[in-house]
Design a protein around this motif. Structure first.
Motif, PDB file in Angstrom:
ATOM      1  N   GLY A  81       2.166  -4.401   1.028  1.00 61.56           N
ATOM      2  CA  GLY A  81       3.553  -4.542   0.670  1.00 61.56           C
ATOM      3  C   GLY A  81       4.233  -3.007   0.418  1.00 61.56           C
ATOM      4  O   GLY A  81       3.324  -2.185   0.541  1.00 61.56           O
ATOM      5  N   PRO A  82       5.402  -2.716  -0.016  1.00 67.07           N
ATOM      6  CA  PRO A  82       6.012  -1.439  -0.041  1.00 67.07           C
ATOM      7  C   PRO A  82       5.261  -0.626  -1.159  1.00 67.07           C
ATOM      8  O   PRO A  82       4.799  -1.296  -2.167  1.00 67.07           O
ATOM      9  N   SER A  83       5.355   0.451  -1.169  1.00 70.58           N
ATOM     10  CA  SER A  83       4.936   1.283  -2.250  1.00 70.58           C
ATOM     11  C   SER A  83       5.728   1.021  -3.498  1.00 70.58           C
ATOM     12  O   SER A  83       7.175   0.874  -3.560  1.00 70.58           O
ATOM     13  N   GLY A  84       5.059   0.945  -4.742  1.00 71.13           N
ATOM     14  CA  GLY A  84       5.761   0.399  -5.889  1.00 71.13           C
ATOM     15  C   GLY A  84       5.814  -0.894  -5.986  1.00 71.13           C
ATOM     16  O   GLY A  84       6.414  -1.364  -7.162  1.00 71.13           O
ATOM     17  N   ALA A  85       5.460  -1.805  -5.154  1.00 71.17           N
ATOM     18  CA  ALA A  85       5.700  -3.246  -5.317  1.00 71.17           C
ATOM     19  C   ALA A  85       4.654  -3.759  -6.214  1.00 71.17           C
ATOM     20  O   ALA A  85       5.172  -4.599  -6.912  1.00 71.17           O
ATOM     21  N   GLY A  86       3.671  -3.134  -6.516  1.00 71.36           N
ATOM     22  CA  GLY A  86       2.769  -3.671  -7.590  1.00 71.36           C
ATOM     23  C   GLY A  86       1.371  -3.870  -7.239  1.00 71.36           C
ATOM     24  O   GLY A  86       0.542  -4.594  -7.769  1.00 71.36           O
ATOM     25  N   LYS A  87       0.929  -3.569  -5.865  1.00 67.26           N
ATOM     26  CA  LYS A  87      -0.488  -3.836  -5.491  1.00 67.26           C
ATOM     27  C   LYS A  87      -1.642  -3.352  -6.377  1.00 67.26           C
ATOM     28  O   LYS A  87      -2.376  -4.027  -6.578  1.00 67.26           O
ATOM     29  N   SER A  88      -1.481  -1.981  -6.712  1.00 66.18           N
ATOM     30  CA  SER A  88      -2.451  -1.547  -7.659  1.00 66.18           C
ATOM     31  C   SER A  88      -2.239  -2.260  -9.215  1.00 66.18           C
ATOM     32  O   SER A  88      -3.397  -2.714  -9.777  1.00 66.18           O
ATOM     33  N   THR A  89      -1.181  -2.644  -9.562  1.00 67.56           N
ATOM     34  CA  THR A  89      -0.963  -3.430 -10.882  1.00 67.56           C
ATOM     35  C   THR A  89      -1.712  -4.841 -10.769  1.00 67.56           C
ATOM     36  O   THR A  89      -2.536  -5.034 -11.782  1.00 67.56           O
ATOM     37  N   PHE A  90      -1.418  -5.471  -9.714  1.00 70.89           N
ATOM     38  CA  PHE A  90      -2.321  -6.714  -9.508  1.00 70.89           C
ATOM     39  C   PHE A  90      -3.740  -6.484  -9.592  1.00 70.89           C
ATOM     40  O   PHE A  90      -4.529  -7.212 -10.073  1.00 70.89           O
ATOM     41  N   LEU A  91      -4.175  -5.421  -8.596  1.00 74.74           N
ATOM     42  CA  LEU A  91      -5.793  -5.208  -8.685  1.00 74.74           C
ATOM     43  C   LEU A  91      -6.200  -4.921 -10.155  1.00 74.74           C
ATOM     44  O   LEU A  91      -7.376  -5.371 -10.597  1.00 74.74           O
ATOM     45  N   ASP A  92      -5.541  -4.073 -10.941  1.00 73.17           N
ATOM     46  CA  ASP A  92      -6.007  -3.862 -12.173  1.00 73.17           C
ATOM     47  C   ASP A  92      -6.021  -4.786 -12.969  1.00 73.17           C
ATOM     48  O   ASP A  92      -6.798  -5.309 -14.225  1.00 73.17           O
TER      49      ASP A  92
END
Lengths: 251, 464
Positions: free
Chosen positions: A45-56
Motif C-alpha cells: 500500500g502507499p506510504s502512510g497508509a498504515g502498514k506499520s500501524t497494522f503490524l504494531d
C-alpha cells in the motif's frame, strides 16, 4: 500451508484512528482477517497508509480503537488451540499480559531493532531466554550459517552493516520458534542486490521453521512467485476522513 | 514450547517463575548496558566519587580531631567540677547518697581547709626550705588525675623510715609545688630505684605547747601547670584526715611525733591500727567539704539542683559549660549543613543522570518492552544502574578517603596529644555512609523509573 492449518491470528472489525501530518484524521480498517499457521502474507500500500500501524497492532504493541474480534493463538504450533483475547486485554489495560503474549511473536523492524548493548549472539538469544527455553547452540549455529552471520555473532550492532543487522534480527525473530513472525519493510534499507539476498535467506528460514509470516513492504516485485497471500491497504475517504482498508488483492 | 508458560489453565498470568525469569533477564540487560557504556558509566562513578570522597574526609575529620577536641572539652574535669562554697557537715551516709546518683562521676570527702595544709621539705634540696602546701583528697577514679593519665595516690612501704609501723602516702603534687621544691617532673626520674621522697610536717599547739609531726611522702607524679594553679599535694583521704585529726589534738597513725618529749613520743608511736583508722573514716565521721565531679555537662544541673535542695551552696562553671555546649552545637550544625548540601547535590546529580539515561535509552527500553520484558524489569533498569553507580562510586570514594586520611594523619597526627587520629571513620560509620548513598541513589532514580515505566513500544519502534 493447507486450509486446515490452525489459525494463528483472527481479527474482525479492527479499526485504528490517528492523526497524521497529511490528514487531520486518518482511519485504518481491517474488516476481517484470519491468518493460518505457515501462511505468508504480504501487505502493500502507499506510504502512510498504515502498514506499520497494522503490524504494531498485530504485535500487540499498539492499542486498536475498536475490534469486534482480535485473537492470537500462541500455542498453534503445539496444537494448543487456546486463544488470547487481545481486544479484551487492551480493554482491561492488562499491559503485563500483553507483554507476556508478545514473547510469542517475532518482529523484524526496518533497521533490525537490535539491542545496542548486546552482541549479535546475545540479541538472538533474548526471546529464548525470556521464554526460559534451554540454550540450543547448534540450532543458533545452523540458523547463523543459513543467514551467513556465523562470523558476526560476537559483534555488536554498531559494528554491523544494515544488511547484517537485518539478518541478525531475522535470526532473533525465529530463534524461539514463534507461531507468528512480523516484518516491517525488512528490505527498505538495503540496496537491491543485498535486498534480494536477505529476502532469499529470510524466506528459506521461514520455510525451514514452518512458521507464519506477515510482511509489510513496498518491494512487491521482489516477492513475486513466493506464494504470498497479497493484501493491500486501499486508501480513500469515508465520512469526510482519509481512510485505508485492508483487502485481499485478488478478492 | 507451550503457551502455558507464564499462564495457568484458565489463562491467568502466573507471576511466578516466568515473571522472575523475565526480571532476572532485565537485570542482566541493565548490567550489559552498563558495561557496554563503560566510559559513560565510569564518568558517573567518578562524578559520584568526587562528591562523596570530600564528604567522607570531612566526616572523618569531624569524627577524628574535632570530635576528640569537643569531647575533651565536654569531658574536661575542670568544667565538670562542682565546688562547694563554705563549710558544712557531711556525713558518710550523705556521701553514699551523693555517689550513688547517676549524675555523679566522682566524689571524695574533704576536711576543713584550715586543717588541710602541710609543710613540705625536699631532703635532697634542704636549702630550699619549707613549702606550705594545700592537702587535697583523692581516690581511685579521680577525673583530674585520669585526664592527665597520672597514677592513683595510695600507700607504699616507708623506705625512708624502716622502723615505721605505718605505710607512707604515695602522692601527686602540683607543678608549682614541684617547681618550688625542685622536684623532677619526668616519670622516669620519679620512678627511680628508690623513688622520689619528700618530708611532710604538720604542727599544732596543745596546752600552749607547740608540737610537730612528720610523714614521709613518696611522689608518684607531678600534675601539669594547667591542671592546678596553686601549691597542692593530692593525698589519700587517710593522710588528709590524719592531718586534721592531729591538729585537733588527737593521736593519729601515719604521722610520727617530731620535737616532743620522749615519753610522749613513745605514747604516740602506736596510736591505733592503720586499717581501723582507715575504716573509721568511711563510717561515723563528718566532713566539712568535698570534691565533686559530674558525669557530663548535662549532669551538672541535676546535681546542682540536688545539692541546692539540701541547702548546700555550690559554684558551677555555667559560662564555660554554655560555651562548650554552644561550640559543640555549632560544629554539629555546620557539618549537618555541609552534609545536607552534599547529599542534595548528590541526589540531584543521580536523578538527572538517571532521567537523562532513560531518555537516551528509550529506544532500547521500548524494544525490550516489545520483546516481552515485564514492566517491573523496565522500571528496575535505571534503578539497578543508579545503584551500580552508587556502589562503585562509594567504593572509589572509600579508597580516596583512605588515601587522604592516611596523608592527613601522617602530616598532623604527631602534633596532637596522644597522637590521636586526625581523620577517622569507624566501620559502622562507613557502612552507614554506604547505606545512605545506596538509599539516596535508589530514591533519586524513582523519577527515571516512572519515566521508563511509561515508555510505549509503539512510540519508539519506528526509530530503531
Amino acid at each position: 500451508m493447507s486450509a486446515s492449518a490452525p489459525i494463528v491470528l483472527a481479527l474482525r472489525g479492527l479499526r485504528k484512528d490517528r492523526r497524521t501530518e497529511r490528514a487531520e484524521h486518518y482511519s485504518l480498517s481491517v474488516p476481517a482477517l484470519n491468518v493460518r499457521l505457515g501462511e505468508k502474507i504480504l501487505i502493500s500500500g502507499p506510504s502512510g497508509a498504515g502498514k506499520s500501524t497494522f503490524l504494531d497492532m498485530a504485535a500487540m504493541a499498539l492499542k486498536p480503537d475498536a475490534a469486534d474480534e482480535f485473537f492470537f493463538f500462541p500455542g498453534a504450533r503445539a496444537g494448543d488451540g487456546k486463544a488470547c483475547d487481545i481486544a479484551a486485554a487492551w480493554m482491561r489495560k492488562d499491559i503485563e499480559r500483553l507483554a507476556m503474549w508478545r514473547k510469542h511473536v517475532g518482529y523484524v523492524l526496518q533497521t533490525g531493532g537490535l539491542l545496542p548493548f548486546l552482541n549479535a549472539e546475545d540479541n538472538i538469544r533474548v526471546p529464548s531466554r525470556l521464554l526460559g527455553l534451554p540454550a540450543q547452540r547448534d540450532k543458533t549455529e545452523r540458523m547463523a550459517e543459513r543467514l551467513k552471520i556465523s562470523k558476526l555473532l560476537k559483534k555488536f550492532p554498531s559494528q554491523l552493516s544494515v544488511g547484517e543487522r537485518q539478518r541478525v534480527a531475522i535470526a532473533r525473530a525465529l530463534a524461539a520458534d514463534p507461531p507468528l513472525v512480523l516484518a516491517d519493510e525488512p528490505l527498505a534499507s538495503l540496496d537491491p542486490e543485498n535486498a534480494r539476498a536477505v529476502l532469499g535467506m529470510f524466506m528459506d528460514s521461514i520455510e525451514d521453521a514452518g512458521t507464519t509470516l506477515i510482511v509489510a513492504s513496498h518491494a512487491t516485485d521482489l516477492m513475486e512467485n513466493m506464494n504470498f497471500r497479497h493484501l493491500i491497504l486501499e486508501t480513500g475517504a469515508r465520512d469526510g476522513k482519509a481512510s485505508a482498508v485492508l483487502r485481499a488483492v485478488h478478492e | 514450547m507451550s503457551f502455558a508458560d507464564g499462564a495457568d489453565s484458565s489463562g491467568r498470568v502466573v507471576l511466578g517463575k516466568a515473571w522472575m525469569r523475565s526480571l532476572v533477564q532485565a537485570l542482566s540487560m541493565a548490567l550489559s548496558d552498563y558495561r557496554h557504556e563503560a566510559l559513560f558509566s565510569a564518568c558517573s562513578v567518578f562524578v559520584l566519587a568526587a562528591v562523596l570522597a570530600p564528604l567522607m574526609v570531612l566526616l572523618g575529620v569531624r569524627n577524628g580531631v574535632i570530635s576528640a577536641m569537643t569531647d575533651r572539652l565536654l569531658r574536661d574535669p575542670r568544667t565538670l567540677e562542682i565546688i562547694p562554697v563554705g563549710s558544712g557537715k557531711y556525713s558518710s551516709e550523705w556521701f553514699r547518697g551523693l555517689s550513688a546518683r547517676p549524675e555523679t562521676a566522682f566524689v571524695v570527702p574533704q576536711t576543713r581547709s584550715i586543717a588541710a595544709t602541710i609543710s613540705l621539705i625536699n631532703p635532697n634540696q634542704p636549702n630550699l626550705g619549707q613549702n606550705v602546701t594545700q592537702l587535697i583528697a583523692t581516690a581511685p577514679g579521680d577525673p583530674l588525675l585520669e585526664r592527665y593519665g597520672l597514677p592513683e595516690a595510695g600507700f607504699v612501704r616507708d623506705e625512708k623510715n624502716a622502723d615505721s609501723l605505718y605505710p607512707a602516702p604515695l602522692v601527686i603534687i602540683s607543678a608549682s609545688t614541684a617547681r618550688k621544691l625542685a622536684v623532677p617532673v619526668s616519670p622516669r626520674e620519679l620512678e627511680g630505684s628508690a623513688g622520689y621522697w619528700l618530708e611532710g610536717r604538720v604542727e599544732r599547739v596543745v596546752q600552749g605547747r607547740r608540737e610537730a609531726a612528720g610523714v614521709n611522702l613518696r611522689v608518684a607524679a607531678v600534675l601539669p601547670p594547667e591542671a592546678v594553679g596553686v601549691d597542692a599535694v593530692f593525698v589519700p583521704l587517710e593522710a588528709l584526715a590524719a592531718a586534721e585529726d592531729y591538729r585537733d589534738g588527737k593521736t593519729v597513725p601515719l604521722f610520727r611525733a617530731l620535737a616532743a618529749p620522749r615519753a610522749e613520743k613513745r605514747r604516740e608511736a602506736a596510736p591505733e591500727k592503720f586499717e581501723d583508722y582507715s575504716a573509721s573514716l568511711y563510717r561515723e565521721r563528718e566532713y566539712a567539704s568535698f570534691r565533686l565531679y559530674a558525669r557530663s555537662l548535662d549532669a551538672v544541673e541535676p546535681l546542682w539542683k540536688w545539692l541546692t535542695a539540701r541547702e548546700v551552696e555550690v559554684y558551677v562553671k555555667v559560662e564555660e559549660i554554655e560555651a562548650v555546649k554552644s561550640l559543640d552545637h555549632a560544629f554539629s550544625v555546620i557539618f549537618g549543613l555541609i552534609t545536607g548540601a552534599a547529599l542534595f547535590g548528590f541526589a540531584a546529580s543521580t536523578a538527572g543522570n538517571a532521567l537523562a539515561g532513560v531518555r537516551r535509552k528509550s529506544r532500547s527500553l521500548g524494544l525490550m518492552r516489545l520483546l516481552g520484558f515485564p514492566g517491573a524489569g523496565i522500571v528496575l533498569f535505571p534503578v539497578v544502574q543508579a545503584l551500580l553507580t552508587a556502589f562503585s562510586g562509594a567504593v572509589l570514594a572509600g579508597l580516596l578517603y583512605l588515601i587522604v586520611a592516611f596523608a592527613i594523619d601522617s602530616l598532623f597526627s604527631a602534633s596532637l596529644p596522644g597522637k590521636a587520629a586526625v581523620c577517622s571513620l569507624s566501620s559502622g560509620q562507613t557502612l552507614a555512609v554506604f547505606a545512605a548513598v545506596l538509599a539516596v541513589s535508589a530514591l533519586s532514580s524513582v523519577a527515571a523509573a516512572r519515566q521508563a515505566a511509561g515508555i510505549e513500544p509503539s512510540e519508539v519502534l519506528r526509530d530503531v
